[in-house]
Motif scaffolding. Structure first.
Motif, short mmCIF file in Angstrom:
data_model
loop_
_atom_site.label_atom_id
_atom_site.label_comp_id
_atom_site.label_asym_id
_atom_site.label_seq_id
_atom_site.Cartn_x
_atom_site.Cartn_y
_atom_site.Cartn_z
N ARG A 1 1.10 -1.57 -0.25
CA ARG A 1 0.05 -0.16 0.00
C ARG A 1 0.55 1.04 0.42
N GLU B 1 0.94 5.83 -0.30
CA GLU B 1 0.14 6.86 -0.86
C GLU B 1 1.15 8.24 -1.05
N GLN C 1 1.41 12.50 -2.98
CA GLN C 1 0.86 13.93 -2.85
C GLN C 1 1.80 14.58 -3.64
N THR D 1 -3.50 13.58 -4.98
CA THR D 1 -3.24 12.53 -4.27
C THR D 1 -3.54 11.17 -4.33
N ARG E 1 -3.73 6.45 -4.29
CA ARG E 1 -3.39 6.09 -3.22
C ARG E 1 -3.60 4.76 -4.14
N CYS F 1 4.14 6.52 -8.00
CA CYS F 1 3.81 6.29 -6.91
C CYS F 1 3.39 4.42 -7.33
#
Length: 293
Positions: free
Chosen positions: A10, A12, A14, A19, A21, A136
């Motif tokens: 997982r 997260e 910004q 943002t 996730r 990400c």
């Protein structure tokens, strides 16, 4: 290197104005199966995300959820349904006139009808979003891969111990197989003595020949050589960088075939028991191999 098909990650991050996730889980599966849940409006990114996953995961079920929050002012646009507003205002005015009222119709009254102001879906700059999403996604897949490697290392350690046990038992089977000709010779002597009650003199040369023929039919030397080769190949596949799940599963089928043949040829009870013990270890290996990518 062995990798497990079961893992979780997982991340997260910004990156203004977004943002991101990402949550990803992987499970056992014979083939690569990707189930992606993506924030509405960013559907054009689906194939790019799946392609990136396929570059990291060779097989297994991948459940991934990608949430993208756009916090820029341009992401939220409203428009007024003017025809509906005008029609509703006109209807209220007609109602006032019919009731003999001269009060003007308040804006709040018009808005109370609902549905006059609606959000407008703004077309996304998919290429720009993708550039910001990639780091990400790369982090999530890297974390996932790291966990799969850790789990894989645990599986590999279990494999090594079981292979060592099988190798030891295979050496015992080989040693016991060397005693088979003498066992057959002794059985023949005992059988002849039981049938002739010791009256007929036994031709030891003939007995040795017959025992050798029976032993030749029960010879498992080729199966032992192939089984040892399979052990070495198993270790080689474990050390290789390519996904090993499918070839290891196939190799275990060959393993079982060799020991089934040995069991059918076995002429000694202790050897049969050892073969059964080996097959038990092979079954445990087979169960664990189902977790390997």
């Amino acid at each position: 290197m062995i990798k497990s098909m079961t893992a979780y990650a997982r991340v997260e991050q910004q990156v203004a104005p977004f943002t991101f996730r990402i949550e990803v889980r992987t499970y056992n599966s014979r083939h690569l199966d990707v189930a992606l849940k993506l924030t509405h409006g960013f559907e054009p990114l689906e194939e790019r995300i799946k392609t990136r996953i396929a570059g990291t995961v060779a097989r297994g079920r991948v459940e991934i959820r990608v949430i993208i929050q756009d916090e820029s002012e341009a992401s939220t646009v409203f428009e007024v349904n003017l025809p509906r507003a005008k029609a509703y205002h006109r209807a209220l005015c007609d109602l006032n006139q019919a009731l003999g009222k001269s009060d003007p119709v308040a804006m709040e009254t018009v808005l109370a009808t609902g549905g006059l102001i609606q959000t407008v879906e703004v077309e996304k700059d998919v290429d720009a979003v993708w550039q910001q999403l990639q780091p990400c996604l790369a982090k999530a897949l890297a974390d996932l891969d790291a966990m799969r490697r850790v789990e894989g290392a645990n599986l590999a350690e279990d494999f090594k111990q079981r292979l060592a046990a099988i190798e030891t038992m295979l050496a015992e089977i080989d040693a016991q197989a060397g005693q088979v000709p003498e066992i057959y010779r002794q059985r023949l002597v005992e059988r002849i003595e039981a049938l002739t009650h010791g009256i007929v003199e036994i031709d030891q040369t003939r007995i040795a020949q017959e025992a050798a023929l029976l032993a030749d039919r029960s010879d498992i030397s080729e199966e032992i050589v192939r089984a040892r080769s399979h052990i070495q190949q198993f270790r080689t596949l474990m050390a290789d960088d390519t996904p090993a799940g499918r070839p290891l599963n196939f190799l275990l089928q060959e393993f079982n075939r060799e020991f089934n043949t040995m069991g059918s040829k076995s002429g000694k009870a202790t050897m049969s028991h050892t073969i059964v013990a080996v097959k038990s270890e092979l079954e445990k290996l087979r169960e664990q191999v189902q977790n390997v990518e």
